[in-house]
Design an enzyme around this catalytic site. Structure first.
Site, short mmCIF file in Angstrom:
data_model
loop_
_atom_site.label_atom_id
_atom_site.label_comp_id
_atom_site.label_asym_id
_atom_site.label_seq_id
_atom_site.Cartn_x
_atom_site.Cartn_y
_atom_site.Cartn_z
CE1 TYR A 155 0.08 -2.57 1.51
CE2 TYR A 155 -1.36 -0.66 1.72
CZ TYR A 155 -0.24 -1.37 2.12
OH TYR A 155 0.55 -0.87 3.12
CE LYS A 206 11.83 -14.19 2.09
NZ LYS A 206 13.06 -14.09 2.89
CG ASP A 238 15.23 -11.58 4.25
OD1 ASP A 238 15.53 -11.25 3.09
OD2 ASP A 238 15.37 -12.76 4.66
CG ASP A 262 3.27 0.35 4.28
OD1 ASP A 262 3.23 1.60 4.42
OD2 ASP A 262 2.78 -0.43 5.10
CG ASP A 266 6.60 3.77 8.00
OD1 ASP A 266 6.30 4.51 7.04
OD2 ASP A 266 5.84 3.56 8.97
C1 IPM Z 1 1.35 4.75 3.77
C2 IPM Z 1 0.38 4.33 4.84
C3 IPM Z 1 -0.83 3.67 4.16
C4 IPM Z 1 -0.32 2.47 3.41
C5 IPM Z 1 -1.96 3.29 5.14
C6 IPM Z 1 -2.43 4.47 5.95
C7 IPM Z 1 -3.11 2.63 4.44
O1 IPM Z 1 0.98 3.49 5.76
O2 IPM Z 1 0.96 5.53 2.88
O3 IPM Z 1 2.49 4.29 3.82
O4 IPM Z 1 -0.17 1.39 3.99
O5 IPM Z 1 -0.09 2.59 2.20
MG MG Z 2 3.07 3.28 5.49
#
Ligand code: IPM
Ligand code: MG
Length: 380
Positions: A155, A206, A238, A262, A266
């Site tokens: 990032y 990884k 993975d 990240d 999710d």
């Molecule tokens: C999160 C989001 C952010 C990230 C985006 C919106 C920049 O996906 O907080 O997980 O990638 O960190």
């Molecule tokens: Mg995210």
């Protein structure tokens, strides 16, 4: 609970910057503030909540995704309650450096050194229907804490650019970079969190391909020697993604670098029924204690349902609870909110994202009704 450090309760007036942002941000923020006000009264707190624009709302109000006045407010506050930013449809209208994700969210993380991102994923037994896995894979329940490093890796690594390389071709470069101190400090957060939970830490990397992975594994192993009571296991990312689908109950704390965290957070959130259920705390160290933080739902702006009273406010409400606990040491008030959320779910209240007609007890409600119900449950 996922205690990392416990702060002495702050009793005098607490300053909170509330940055609702874009999309569903304002709607879910309104419900979180509603719940905070009820908790304030019940637990005799004194919360000074000041709202300020961020994201596209900041650009529209003051010409920048993180207006100077908003940043100044954040600096004099004890914590930041953040909604969400970003409206992809408007992105082409401004340069990428000025877009809300980079200019507001990533900037805040960097500005305040918020290197430790905690994302608790818990599947309530009442939401078993909303989990994409079959009941036998849900076991006794899913309860995972993703500890994500938040200020390093791809990032922020330099160089980061897109360049012309001739003949109309271009090349994009992102750089994954970690130093040993950066890995050490997030590893300590992970091990301490594991110690207060089920004492297992799965470190994700990884190492079979990346230099970063090899270093990550080495450093986490070394730090782990200081936590002999915590079982440490290493897993390639993975395989980690696959294991989350196959047997999520094997995980307690998952320790990840920025990008892997990240993605896996999710994925893990889907197991808890919906991204709309996933709160998060992004913490930085002030005088050695991890107390200053940005608290935000992990779900994003969801522009398709914005302004329609459809969004799930629970992630924002749970983020406010994490703020009370981590930044202000108000564990009782935080627990009351957690329990209130559990109660409204047990009562069958569901926003669209966690609703399924298979669940005959479920009652579909809007953002506002869900917030009202949690507020009432905190008050009672
Ligand atoms: C999160 C989001 C952010 C990230 C985006 C919106 C920049 O996906 O907080 O997980 O990638 O960190
Ligand atoms: Mg995210």
């Amino acid at each position: 609970m996922l205690k990392v450090e416990l702060k002495e309760p702050m009793s005098n007036s607490i300053q909170i910057a509330a940055l609702a942002g874009d999309g569903i941000g304002p709607e879910v923020m309104r419900e979180a503030i509603k719940v905070l006000r009820v908790a304030e009264k019940k637990f005799s707190l004194s919360l000074q909540i000041t709202e300020a624009p961020v994201g596209w709302a900041g650009i529209d109000a003051a010409g920048a995704a993180l207006p100077d006045a908003t940043l100044a407010l954040c600096k004099k506050s004890d914590a930041i309650l953040f909604g969400s930013v970003g409206l992809p449809d408007r992105d082409p209208t401004i340069p990428k450096e000025q877009r809300p994700e980079r200019a507001a969210l990533l900037r805040l993380r960097k500005e305040f050194g918020l290197f430790a991102n905690l994302r608790p994923v818990r599947l309530s037994k009442h939401l078993a229907h909303a989990c994409p896995l079959q009941p036998e894979r849900q076991g006794e329940g899913i309860d995972i804490l993703v500890v994500r490093e938040l200020t390093g890796g791809m990032y922020f690594g330099q160089p980061k650019l897109t360049e012309e390389i001739g003949d109309g071709r271009r090349r994009a470069i992102d750089t994954m970079v970690y130093t040993t101190p950066e890995i050490e400090r997030i590893a300590h957060v992970g091990f301490r969190a594991a110690r207060s939970r089920r004492k297992k830490l799965t470190s994700i990397d990884k190492a079979n391909v990346l230099e970063n992975g090899i270093l990550w594994r080495e450093v986490v192993t070394r730090v782990g020697k200081e936590y002999p009571d915590v079982e440490l296991e290493h897993m390639f990312v993975d395989n980690g993604a696959m294991q989350l689908m196959l047997r999520p109950t094997q995980f307690d704390v998952m320790l990840c670098e920025n990008m892997f965290g990240d993605i896996l957070s999710d994925e893990a959130a889907a197991l808890a029924g919906s991204l709309g259920m996933l709160p998060s705390a992004s913490l930085g160290a002030t005088s050695g204690e991890l107390t200053f933080g940005v608290y935000e739902p992990a779900g994003g702006t969801a522009p398709d349902i914005a302004g329609k009273n459809l969004a799930n406010p629970l992630a924002q409400i749970l983020s406010a609870a994490m703020m009370l606990e981590f930044s202000f040491g108000q564990a009782k008030a935080a627990n009351a909110i957690h329990e209130a959320v559990q109660r409204v779910i047990a009562d069958g209240l569901r926003t669209g994202d966690i609703y399924t007609p298979l669940d005959t007890k479920a009652k579909k409600v809007g953002t506002r009704e869900m917030g009202d119900a949690v507020a009432a449950a905190v008050a009672s």
